[in-house]
Design an enzyme around this catalytic site. Structure first.
Site, PDB file in Angstrom:
ATOM      1  N   ASP A  13      91.376  34.522  26.981  1.00 14.05           N
ATOM      2  CA  ASP A  13      91.169  34.279  27.988  1.00 14.05           C
ATOM      3  C   ASP A  13      90.665  32.800  28.803  1.00 14.05           C
ATOM      4  O   ASP A  13      90.804  32.139  27.975  1.00 14.05           O
ATOM      5  CB  ASP A  13      89.882  35.275  27.414  1.00 14.05           C
ATOM      6  N   SER A  14      90.185  32.803  29.381  1.00 14.11           N
ATOM      7  CA  SER A  14      89.136  31.682  29.658  1.00 14.11           C
ATOM      8  C   SER A  14      88.199  30.785  29.221  1.00 14.11           C
ATOM      9  O   SER A  14      87.952  29.776  28.541  1.00 14.11           O
ATOM     10  CB  SER A  14      88.413  31.679  31.503  1.00 14.11           C
ATOM     11  N   CYS A  76      91.938  38.381  30.250  1.00 16.40           N
ATOM     12  CA  CYS A  76      90.644  38.013  31.773  1.00 16.40           C
ATOM     13  C   CYS A  76      91.192  38.974  33.163  1.00 16.40           C
ATOM     14  O   CYS A  76      92.771  38.703  33.269  1.00 16.40           O
ATOM     15  CB  CYS A  76      91.217  36.695  31.535  1.00 16.40           C
ATOM     16  N   GLU A 158      77.401  34.648  30.033  1.00 18.11           N
ATOM     17  CA  GLU A 158      77.864  32.965  28.196  1.00 18.11           C
ATOM     18  C   GLU A 158      76.006  32.742  27.966  1.00 18.11           C
ATOM     19  O   GLU A 158      75.654  32.027  26.972  1.00 18.11           O
ATOM     20  CB  GLU A 158      78.529  32.031  29.085  1.00 18.11           C
ATOM     21  N   CYS A 191      85.881  42.055  34.774  1.00 18.03           N
ATOM     22  CA  CYS A 191      85.869  41.083  34.399  1.00 18.03           C
ATOM     23  C   CYS A 191      85.387  41.328  32.786  1.00 18.03           C
ATOM     24  O   CYS A 191      85.129  41.850  32.957  1.00 18.03           O
ATOM     25  CB  CYS A 191      84.847  39.674  35.084  1.00 18.03           C
ATOM     26  N   HIS A 193      83.890  39.957  30.692  1.00 18.73           N
ATOM     27  CA  HIS A 193      82.251  39.195  29.992  1.00 18.73           C
ATOM     28  C   HIS A 193      81.487  40.319  31.040  1.00 18.73           C
ATOM     29  O   HIS A 193      79.982  40.368  29.941  1.00 18.73           O
ATOM     30  CB  HIS A 193      81.307  38.551  30.806  1.00 18.73           C
TER      31      HIS A 193
END
Ligand code: DGL
Length: 275
Positions: A13-14, A76, A158, A191, A193
């Site tokens: 993933d990024s 991702c 994050e 996504c 996240h």
């Protein structure tokens, strides 16, 4: 030399979001060895051009190939929507599973049993690519696809430890309140996240099923390995290795937000070497 089935599964993933998919993979396939790479030096991907996303994704894949992986989970949404074909062309013999097809299929099955409405939420690059619409329209009839980019969501996740519920609720409502009136049968968290915002999203979409793209893609990779007879035959619990391209200490601190297992060590690599 390791046999094919003993070789690890690569996940990238990024950044940290893909850990949500990696932890599902660990749950579904406890005996697999996993190599995880988070490209923290170049995060975010979701605001970049397709050309740049393809370039970054190819070097991420090259790093995982250097670890002799037997299959790759592209954890991702941004890469899955913008670069999966290029990755498959680069490594035609390597099974590569992304989040798009798996999450779209689950959402469409739910929508077909309900009001036919699917809402896609994701990064600007994912929503802007139009690839979910392309895939769904090529395979399903009678699905209404709504979509919205939610660019601040990645930062909210994050920074979860520092960012309270009311802030998340306010940002989510700003992006999605109008679409919540549409009452989609399924909301694709496009996504990896976003599953960490499930609490506020459930509040906004109480009657919708939230489709976790990380979980769906992990399920699909497990099915792919089983079908190809590539599952690890060991009865031991598999090992996980973690690598990032920047700030490995910060990764260790934040990783607990994403996975319940304690990650003890993380390797720092120079991703430019794989470009
Ligand atoms: N985890 C990435 C995704 O699933 C988003 C993060 C980013 O913008 O880099 O799209």
């Amino acid at each position: 030399m390791k046999s094919l089935s003993d070789r690890a599964v690569g996940v990238f993933d990024s950044g940290l979001g893909g850990l949500t998919a990696a932890s599902k993979l660990r749950e579904f396939l406890p005996h697999e060895n996993i190599v995880y790479f988070g490209d923290t030096a170049r995060l975010p991907y979701g605001t970049r051009s397709r050309q740049t996303i393809v370039k970054y994704a190819k070097s991420d894949l090259a790093f995982l190939k250097s670890k002799d992986v037997k299959a790759v989970l592209v954890a991702c949404g941004t890469v899955s929507s913008n670069a999966i074909n290029e990755l498959r062309e680069t490594e035609p013999d390597l099974p590569i599973v992304g989040v798009l097809e798996a999450s779209a299929d689950t959402a469409c099955e739910i929508a077909q049993a309900g009001n036919g409405k699917v809402l896609l939420i994701g990064t600007s690059a994912t929503v802007g690519s139009g690839k979910y619409e392309e895939y769904i329209n090529s395979k399903y009839k009678g699905i209404t696809i709504l979509s919205r980019a939610c660019p601040l969501f990645v930062s909210l996740v994050e920074n979860k430890l520092r960012c309270g519920y009311s802030v998340k609720r306010m940002v989510a409502a700003e992006y999605l309140l109008d679409l919540s009136q549409e009452k989609p049968a399924a909301v694709i968290l496009g996504c990896t996240h976003y599953i960490l915002l499930a609490d506020v999203l459930h509040e906004l979409f109480p009657d919708s099923v939230l489709v976790d793209s990380g979980e769906e893609s992990a399920k699909r990779l497990a099915a792919t390995l089983s079908k190809k007879d590539m599952l690890n035959k060991s009865e031991d619990i598999g090992k996980s290795e973690f690598y990032v391209s920047d700030a490995s200490d910060e990764f260790l601190n934040k990783a607990s937000v994403f996975v319940s297992d304690k990650i003890k060590s993380v390797g720092l690599i120079d991703i430019d070497q794989y470009s």
